[in-house]
Design a protein around this motif. Structure first.
Motif, PDB file in Angstrom:
ATOM      1  N   VAL A 107     -11.909   3.386  25.998  1.00 40.56           N
ATOM      2  CA  VAL A 107     -10.893   2.415  26.413  1.00 40.56           C
ATOM      3  C   VAL A 107      -9.553   2.885  25.863  1.00 40.56           C
ATOM      4  CG1 VAL A 107     -10.196  -0.018  26.364  1.00 40.56           C
ATOM      5  CG2 VAL A 107     -12.620   0.575  26.428  1.00 40.56           C
ATOM      6  N   PHE A 108      -9.314   2.702  24.607  1.00 44.70           N
ATOM      7  CA  PHE A 108      -8.267   3.428  23.897  1.00 44.70           C
ATOM      8  C   PHE A 108      -8.662   3.463  22.431  1.00 44.70           C
ATOM      9  CE2 PHE A 108      -6.243  -0.822  24.707  1.00 44.70           C
ATOM     10  CZ  PHE A 108      -6.157  -1.294  23.414  1.00 44.70           C
ATOM     11  N   MET A 109      -7.894   4.179  21.634  1.00 39.99           N
ATOM     12  CA  MET A 109      -8.249   4.379  20.227  1.00 39.99           C
ATOM     13  C   MET A 109      -8.595   3.060  19.547  1.00 39.99           C
ATOM     14  SD  MET A 109      -5.413   7.061  18.933  1.00 39.99           S
ATOM     15  CE  MET A 109      -6.149   8.084  17.666  1.00 39.99           C
ATOM     16  N   GLY A 110      -9.713   3.055  18.867  1.00 42.06           N
ATOM     17  CA  GLY A 110     -10.057   1.889  18.062  1.00 42.06           C
ATOM     18  C   GLY A 110     -10.948   0.874  18.767  1.00 42.06           C
ATOM     19  N   ILE A 111     -11.045   0.967  20.087  1.00 46.19           N
ATOM     20  CA  ILE A 111     -11.825  -0.040  20.817  1.00 46.19           C
ATOM     21  C   ILE A 111     -13.270   0.432  21.001  1.00 46.19           C
ATOM     22  CG2 ILE A 111     -12.012  -1.392  22.946  1.00 46.19           C
ATOM     23  CD1 ILE A 111      -9.562  -2.032  21.189  1.00 46.19           C
ATOM     24  N   THR A 112     -14.196  -0.391  20.542  1.00 43.05           N
ATOM     25  CA  THR A 112     -15.621  -0.125  20.711  1.00 43.05           C
ATOM     26  C   THR A 112     -16.064  -0.766  22.018  1.00 43.05           C
ATOM     27  OG1 THR A 112     -16.026  -0.158  18.341  1.00 43.05           O
ATOM     28  CG2 THR A 112     -17.918  -0.571  19.767  1.00 43.05           C
ATOM     29  N   PRO A 113     -16.525   0.004  22.978  1.00 43.15           N
ATOM     30  CA  PRO A 113     -16.886  -0.596  24.260  1.00 43.15           C
ATOM     31  C   PRO A 113     -18.373  -0.907  24.360  1.00 43.15           C
ATOM     32  CG  PRO A 113     -16.847   1.757  24.493  1.00 43.15           C
ATOM     33  CD  PRO A 113     -16.590   1.463  23.025  1.00 43.15           C
ATOM     34  N   GLY A 114     -18.715  -1.894  25.154  1.00 45.00           N
ATOM     35  CA  GLY A 114     -20.081  -2.045  25.606  1.00 45.00           C
ATOM     36  C   GLY A 114     -20.376  -0.951  26.629  1.00 45.00           C
ATOM     37  N   PRO A 145     -18.081  -1.315  30.238  1.00 42.66           N
ATOM     38  CA  PRO A 145     -16.745  -0.728  30.271  1.00 42.66           C
ATOM     39  C   PRO A 145     -16.744   0.782  30.017  1.00 42.66           C
ATOM     40  CG  PRO A 145     -16.886  -2.494  28.609  1.00 42.66           C
ATOM     41  CD  PRO A 145     -18.177  -2.472  29.340  1.00 42.66           C
ATOM     42  N   PHE A 149     -15.951  -4.611  22.841  1.00 45.76           N
ATOM     43  CA  PHE A 149     -15.333  -5.039  24.095  1.00 45.76           C
ATOM     44  C   PHE A 149     -16.364  -4.939  25.218  1.00 45.76           C
ATOM     45  CE2 PHE A 149     -12.943  -3.395  27.932  1.00 45.76           C
ATOM     46  CZ  PHE A 149     -12.460  -4.620  28.322  1.00 45.76           C
ATOM     47  N   GLY A 150     -16.678  -6.073  25.828  1.00 41.49           N
ATOM     48  CA  GLY A 150     -17.631  -6.069  26.944  1.00 41.49           C
ATOM     49  C   GLY A 150     -19.049  -5.784  26.480  1.00 41.49           C
ATOM     50  N   ALA A 151     -19.959  -5.788  27.421  1.00 38.07           N
ATOM     51  CA  ALA A 151     -21.371  -5.591  27.055  1.00 38.07           C
ATOM     52  C   ALA A 151     -21.911  -4.350  27.753  1.00 38.07           C
ATOM     53  CB  ALA A 151     -22.194  -6.798  27.452  1.00 38.07           C
ATOM     54  N   ALA A 179     -10.320  -1.040  13.557  1.00 38.91           N
ATOM     55  CA  ALA A 179     -11.668  -0.561  13.897  1.00 38.91           C
ATOM     56  C   ALA A 179     -12.354  -0.002  12.663  1.00 38.91           C
ATOM     57  CB  ALA A 179     -11.589   0.503  14.994  1.00 38.91           C
ATOM     58  N   TRP A 239     -16.104   3.110  18.128  1.00 35.34           N
ATOM     59  CA  TRP A 239     -14.826   3.412  18.766  1.00 35.34           C
ATOM     60  C   TRP A 239     -14.495   4.904  18.713  1.00 35.34           C
ATOM     61  CZ3 TRP A 239     -16.024   1.231  14.205  1.00 35.34           C
ATOM     62  CH2 TRP A 239     -15.647   1.923  13.063  1.00 35.34           C
ATOM     63  N   HIS A 240     -15.349   5.708  18.097  1.00 33.44           N
ATOM     64  CA  HIS A 240     -15.009   7.125  17.933  1.00 33.44           C
ATOM     65  C   HIS A 240     -14.996   7.832  19.283  1.00 33.44           C
ATOM     66  CE1 HIS A 240     -16.509   5.788  14.000  1.00 33.44           C
ATOM     67  NE2 HIS A 240     -15.625   6.636  13.503  1.00 33.44           N
ATOM     68  N   HIS A 272     -22.840   0.911  18.708  1.00 33.31           N
ATOM     69  CA  HIS A 272     -21.706   1.540  19.386  1.00 33.31           C
ATOM     70  C   HIS A 272     -20.534   1.648  18.422  1.00 33.31           C
ATOM     71  CE1 HIS A 272     -22.948   0.169  23.719  1.00 33.31           C
ATOM     72  NE2 HIS A 272     -23.970   0.658  23.037  1.00 33.31           N
ATOM     73  N   PRO A 310      -5.014  -0.688  16.184  1.00 35.11           N
ATOM     74  CA  PRO A 310      -6.422  -0.778  16.589  1.00 35.11           C
ATOM     75  C   PRO A 310      -7.315   0.177  15.793  1.00 35.11           C
ATOM     76  CG  PRO A 310      -5.007  -0.078  18.441  1.00 35.11           C
ATOM     77  CD  PRO A 310      -4.115  -0.549  17.348  1.00 35.11           C
TER      78      PRO A 310
END
Lengths: 400, 400
Positions: free
Chosen positions: A60-67, A70, B398-400, B390, A346-347, A344, B386
């Protein structure tokens, strides 16, 4: 102008082939100085890194941990901040429930109703076998209502998915869940006037269900959350003019692929099955998404050695990909799943692209650290798709 | 969906601690082949680079030289292109003027009025002591007006800040400044109807001031520019669910921190005071912004050696940061201030992040050149927040 519009304008159909191998959650963190990828013996993946160009990508972008939703959307060229999939849809996909354009789905909990109040929001976490029995009973005994079909699908323990099929349903509905125990049942309500019909159908279903299950000791009512309709999302054919195929054996990934217009192959549970399926269907499609789950599962379980083993096991199959000589071969992960975090993260994902137009860099290993020094640099995973299309000459020039 | 919305949705309160040390303007340019950071002996900063991951960050985007306001906003997780602070607010913050939610502030020049025309827009650059005397006189002698409080605060030479406090003020006002000499005084005017009240108050103040100062030989009228109200900007608590503290001793940085909801520590002017303050308040907050000014001041003065000395002086305190063992430690600059340019520049900031979840790269020195090869790559400084959240596990999935 966003990528999505640009894609519609610039994409063109060609005979060239793209293979995208997703090693789910392969990115990790070091234990005793070496990450899972650094600890694994994986000569074939390293060979790809030597011959191709590398980089690291942020889902997503730096720092965001996605499911997983996404994270995969981004890899398939869909901005995950723009296209968000409701929890109900993801739960349905994850449970292998088919969802059509007229369907409304929701995540359900069986719950215990006692003296007019919700006594347990999870029905004492009934065993999954109980859940299967109750769902079958419900599907057989719920009263038929005009113009509406309802089906429930068992999940693990107290969880299920409810699917409503009718004309004119909308998903702008509040959760039918009081959130706390010791409160009365809570009906859903329409957030916008157009959702009134759906609200009425859902609430009648909840009453019917509570009536049908009144003899059950624990699972005698239900809560529903995350109402979602089939999302309005363009297909990969529309956006990219490709014929995409998905080779995956977990429901969530198969469901998501189907949602985006991919043809979903029927594959067995062995790693070899993925590659058999690819070889068999190779002439019929021009974009192949292959999903390898074991790296993520080992990471989720916090098992460093199992993740290393999963990487090494997959490595042996890489020559079968190379033998097909696709115009573009990409190996990456959807998100990182460091075994150190048991989940999961964010790396950024290591990423390698092999193509005769790839260009060169000095990376000789497929690891986080090495890919971080590659020519592709650090980029949003959303740009993986334009990159793959470009290297397969499926994108025309922008402007004159 | 933007980072700001995502932050509200995903952030969560935890006990983990973040320390952000801003070495103002530390990024530089080489003289005789080595930048200020490359010339400095700074074993402790290099040790951080060895143990953490590095990168370089652009305060706004490539090529844009930011003022201190936008550069710091980006580091604090606010898009500097979205949240713009009026010059009046920045001038007020820089002068240590407190600004509340009902206040309207503007930058002022004392000017010389002669024969109905502005003869000198800077009142002959009167000495600062004169300015101090005149402001005190004005604050004592300006006529009181109903429902309005006005105060003027001296700056350097002919500059001052005017602060108006009243209900219903708006800042959509044109500058009360004819821009050229030899023209009549120019009143402000309201750009939107809601600013009419503010315009009337400001113009009456300018008339009052000109009347009170009519005996002054040089500073006998004033011009006002950059009218600004307290900006509507969410606090860091609202966005990130943290308890932030600012450890800084220059008014501009303290003011900006206060604006964003940080608790501003009272610290002395010595470098050691910053670290004393951090240690004393460490248990009470979970985000610490520490501002070190000397690197920027030396850069602004064009003094390469002084900047090297400022880096070396700070380096000695790094072990005190490390001893606190924060979950996330970041050292970076808000913008570069190469001594070769004697001012802010657009060059990216060296950035190091230390955390047990940092991952690995091969960087062993905290310099522009070495950080440019780090795993974090090149990124917008907006993503520093972020990333810090993180790594301290303050962001949900974010999201699943």
């Amino acid at each position: 102008m966003e990528w999505e519009e640009l894609a519609r304008e610039l994409s063109q159909t060609t005979d060239s082939k793209i293979v995208l191998l997703v090693m789910d959650g392969v990115g990790g963190l070091p234990a005793k100085g070496r990450s899972e990828l650094e600890a694994a013996r994986k000569p074939n993946l390293d060979e790809l890194a030597k011959g191709g160009v590398c980089g690291v990508s942020d889902p997503v972008f730096m720092g965001i941990t996605p499911g997983s939703g996404p994270a995969h959307l981004a890899l398939f060229g869909y901005d995950p901040l723009k296209f968000q999939l409701g929890r109900g849809i993801l739960e349905a996909l994850g449970s292998g429930v088919e969802v059509g354009r007229n369907d409304l789905v929701a995540r359900g909990n069986f719950a215990t109703f006692k003296g007019g109040l919700i006594a347990d929001r999870r029905a004492g976490r009934i065993p999954t076998e109980e859940n299967v029995r109750i769902c079958a009973y419900l599907n057989a005994h719920l009263p038929k209502r005009d113009g509406v079909e309802v089906e429930v699908f068992p999940g693990k323990e107290h969880r299920f998915v409810a699917r409503f099929t009718a004309e004119g349903l909308a998903d702008a509905l509040t959760d039918a869940d009081p959130q706390k125990e010791g409160k009365p049942r809570l009906p859903t309500s329409a957030i916008v006037p157009e959702a009134a019909k759906a609200a009425a159908i859902v609430n009648r279903f909840l009453d019917d269900l509570t009536d049908v299950l009144k003899g059950e000791p624990k699972a005698n009512t239900a809560l529903l959350r995350g109402f979602s309709k089939f999302p309005s999302i363009p297909t990969m054919q529309e956006l990219f003019k490709i014929r995409p195929a998905a080779i995956a054996n977990y429901p969530m990934y198969k469901g998501l692929a189907k949602l985006l217009g991919m043809t979903v192959m029927d594959v067995g549970g062995e790693t070899a099955d993925l590659f058999d399926s690819l070889e068999k269907s190779y002439k019929d499609y021009d974009f192949f998404y292959i999903h390898y789950k074991r790296t993520d599962s080992a990471g989720e379980d916090g098992k460093f050695d199992a993740k290393v083993a999963a990487i090494e096991a997959l490595d042996k199959f890489i020559p079968r990909l190379v033998a097909l000589n696709p115009d573009v071969l990409v190996v990456t992960s959807d998100h990182s799943t460091p075994s150190a975090l048991s989940g999961h993260s964010w790396h950024p994902n290591p990423f390698v692209l092999v193509s005769i137009t790839a260009g060169v860099d000095d990376v000789t290993e497929f690891t986080e650290r090495a890919c971080g020094k590659g020519l592709l640099g650090r980029f949003r995973a959303l740009y993986a798709m334009p990159l793959m299309l470009a290297h397969s000459l499926k994108l025309k020039k922008f402007g004159a």
